[in-house]
Design an enzyme around this catalytic site. Structure first.
Site, PDB file in Angstrom:
ATOM      1  N   ASN A  14      44.655  39.038  67.213  1.00 13.51           N
ATOM      2  CA  ASN A  14      43.510  38.422  67.890  1.00 13.51           C
ATOM      3  C   ASN A  14      43.234  36.980  67.441  1.00 13.51           C
ATOM      4  O   ASN A  14      42.474  36.257  68.088  1.00 13.51           O
ATOM      5  CB  ASN A  14      42.236  39.274  67.723  1.00 13.51           C
ATOM      6  CG  ASN A  14      42.236  40.551  68.532  1.00 13.51           C
ATOM      7  OD1 ASN A  14      41.654  41.557  68.140  1.00 13.51           O
ATOM      8  ND2 ASN A  14      42.888  40.542  69.695  1.00 13.51           N
ATOM      9  N   GLU A  33      45.526  63.140  69.269  1.00 19.28           N
ATOM     10  CA  GLU A  33      45.364  63.321  70.710  1.00 19.28           C
ATOM     11  C   GLU A  33      44.815  62.017  71.269  1.00 19.28           C
ATOM     12  O   GLU A  33      43.828  61.475  70.746  1.00 19.28           O
ATOM     13  CB  GLU A  33      44.395  64.480  70.999  1.00 19.28           C
ATOM     14  CG  GLU A  33      44.928  65.826  70.558  1.00 19.28           C
ATOM     15  CD  GLU A  33      46.205  66.245  71.283  1.00 19.28           C
ATOM     16  OE1 GLU A  33      46.366  65.875  72.461  1.00 19.28           O
ATOM     17  OE2 GLU A  33      47.047  66.924  70.665  1.00 19.28           O
ATOM     18  N   ASP A  87      38.078  48.238  73.705  1.00 21.68           N
ATOM     19  CA  ASP A  87      38.699  47.191  74.523  1.00 21.68           C
ATOM     20  C   ASP A  87      37.933  46.991  75.829  1.00 21.68           C
ATOM     21  O   ASP A  87      37.304  47.921  76.336  1.00 21.68           O
ATOM     22  CB  ASP A  87      40.170  47.583  74.810  1.00 21.68           C
ATOM     23  CG  ASP A  87      40.990  46.405  75.283  1.00 21.68           C
ATOM     24  OD1 ASP A  87      40.582  45.247  75.054  1.00 21.68           O
ATOM     25  OD2 ASP A  87      42.053  46.638  75.899  1.00 21.68           O
TER      26      ASP A  87
HETATM   27  C1  IPE Z   1      43.149  45.752  70.787  1.00 20.23           C
HETATM   28  O1  IPE Z   1      42.720  45.089  71.905  1.00 20.23           O
HETATM   29  C2  IPE Z   1      42.496  45.182  69.565  1.00 20.23           C
HETATM   30  C3  IPE Z   1      41.097  45.518  69.372  1.00 20.23           C
HETATM   31  C4  IPE Z   1      40.393  46.307  70.134  1.00 20.23           C
HETATM   32  C5  IPE Z   1      40.474  44.905  68.230  1.00 20.23           C
HETATM   33  P1  IPE Z   1      43.487  43.805  72.480  1.00 20.23           P
HETATM   34  O2  IPE Z   1      42.743  43.391  73.679  1.00 20.23           O
HETATM   35  O3  IPE Z   1      43.656  42.782  71.431  1.00 20.23           O
HETATM   36  O4  IPE Z   1      44.911  44.396  72.831  1.00 20.23           O
HETATM   37  P2  IPE Z   1      45.988  43.937  73.890  1.00 20.23           P
HETATM   38  O5  IPE Z   1      46.209  42.467  73.700  1.00 20.23           O
HETATM   39  O6  IPE Z   1      45.420  44.245  75.234  1.00 20.23           O
HETATM   40  O7  IPE Z   1      47.192  44.771  73.593  1.00 20.23           O
HETATM   41  C1  IPE Z   2      38.022  43.958  72.896  1.00 18.69           C
HETATM   42  O1  IPE Z   2      37.791  43.352  74.118  1.00 18.69           O
HETATM   43  C2  IPE Z   2      37.454  43.165  71.739  1.00 18.69           C
HETATM   44  C3  IPE Z   2      38.463  42.575  70.859  1.00 18.69           C
HETATM   45  C4  IPE Z   2      39.743  42.686  70.998  1.00 18.69           C
HETATM   46  C5  IPE Z   2      37.959  41.788  69.757  1.00 18.69           C
HETATM   47  P1  IPE Z   2      38.734  42.212  74.694  1.00 18.69           P
HETATM   48  O2  IPE Z   2      38.193  40.884  74.258  1.00 18.69           O
HETATM   49  O3  IPE Z   2      40.146  42.459  74.326  1.00 18.69           O
HETATM   50  O4  IPE Z   2      38.504  42.391  76.249  1.00 18.69           O
HETATM   51  P2  IPE Z   2      39.599  42.305  77.396  1.00 18.69           P
HETATM   52  O5  IPE Z   2      40.701  43.235  77.030  1.00 18.69           O
HETATM   53  O6  IPE Z   2      40.047  40.885  77.455  1.00 18.69           O
HETATM   54  O7  IPE Z   2      38.866  42.735  78.610  1.00 18.69           O
HETATM   55 MG    MG Z   3      41.633  43.477  75.251  1.00 18.05          MG
END
Ligand code: IPE
Ligand code: IPE
Ligand code: MG
Length: 263
Positions: free
Chosen positions: A87, A221, A39
């Site tokens: 997503n 964990e 993330d």
């Molecule tokens: C979790 O990240 C999903 C992936 C890493 C693929 P998100 O960015 O989608 O999660 P939320 O929306 O912060 O919970």
């Molecule tokens: C994780 O990074 C990638 C996916 C969920 C595909 P994000 O795109 O969620 O990045 P943030 O959380 O907006 O920074």
């Molecule tokens: Mg994210």
């Protein structure tokens, strides 16, 4: 370098941060399964005044570093959360870029996957992904199916709740008329043939699970780091494993048990 980590010899500079972390790791207490919520790509891009998708492309370097280090450590299973069912709510242009990056990654990475004896597998509602993505996924799965090294699992169009629903439905469709057991549910999951994650890592500091491996992480964990995914490198993974090795896993009991294989 001590013999258990000889795969790092010539790769890691003596005296470097990685070398020092490796020296502190217990080769007998490595997690059998590491799962990662990758993330923070969007935030990484925003900090640089770049469009979000630049964060996704920068994240590929982190994937490479993580896979490479896990292979060198001899971690049996690595699961990476790449795209959740939720997503799809993102702008179409971002989703399309993610799909294109995935295909490009798979095409470019196949030689590395073969060279490192990695068995690749995708989990999630794969049938709902675009045909061109499915084709690349199937190709890498097919090509790597006889590999005997690390199992690399990519969670795509994945949701932990959807996985449970799919598991229950597959049991129902088998014509079951009696109650099911925990073992039967576990075996019907996408990860039915894998050990549960010992270590769950999430980057970017968010203290949530975001619908990832809900059943499987019952006793994992959890390690959350503020590092944004595109900045995640080998030493960050080593730090997470070191933190894991300091945990006392009790599984609801009261006595300390060995980290390895404690069930
Ligand atoms: C979790 O990240 C999903 C992936 C890493 C693929 P998100 O960015 O989608 O999660 P939320 O929306 O912060 O919970
Ligand atoms: C994780 O990074 C990638 C996916 C969920 C595909 P994000 O795109 O969620 O990045 P943030 O959380 O907006 O920074
Ligand atoms: Mg994210």
């Amino acid at each position: 370098m001590t013999p258990p980590f000889e795969n790092f010899t010539g790769i890691v500079e003596p005296g470097s941060l990685e070398a020092r972390l490796l020296a502190r790791l217990d080769p007998h207490k490595l997690p059998r399964h590491v799962a990662i919520i990758m993330d923070g790509n969007g935030r990484w891009a925003r900090q640089r005044g770049l469009p979000r998708v630049k964060g996704h492309s920068a994240g590929i370097k982190a994937v490479r570093a993580t896979v490479e280090t896990s292979v060198r450590l001899d971690i049996p299973v690595l699961t990476l959360y790449a795209f959740s069912v939720e997503n799809w709510k993102r702008p179409m242009s971002e989703v399309n870029t993610l799909m294109e990056l995935l295909k490009e990654y798979l095409r470019k990475e196949l030689p590395e996957i073969q060279e490192n004896d990695i068995r690749f597998h995708a989990i999630g509602r794969i049938h709902e992904l675009p045909r061109s993505v499915r084709r690349e996924l199937r190709h890498v799965e097919q090509e790597s199916r006889f590999n005997r090294g690390m199992k690399m699992v990519l969670a795509l169009n994945y949701s932990g709740r959807a996985e449970l629903v799919d598991a229950f439905n597959s049991l129902l469709l088998q014509g079951r008329t009696r109650r099911v057991s925990e073992t039967e549910v576990q075996r019907s999951l996408y990860t039915g043939d894998l050990p549960d994650p010992d270590l769950l890592v999430r980057t970017s500091g968010e203290m949530r699970i975001s619908n990832f491996l809900l059943w499987q992480i019952a006793y994992s964990e959890i390690y959350v780091t503020d590092v944004l995914w595109p900045d995640f490198r080998s030493h960050h993974l080593l730090e997470s494993i070191l933190a894991y090795q300091k945990r006392e896993r009790r599984y609801g009991g009261i006595r300390s048990r060995s980290l390895q294989g404690a069930r």
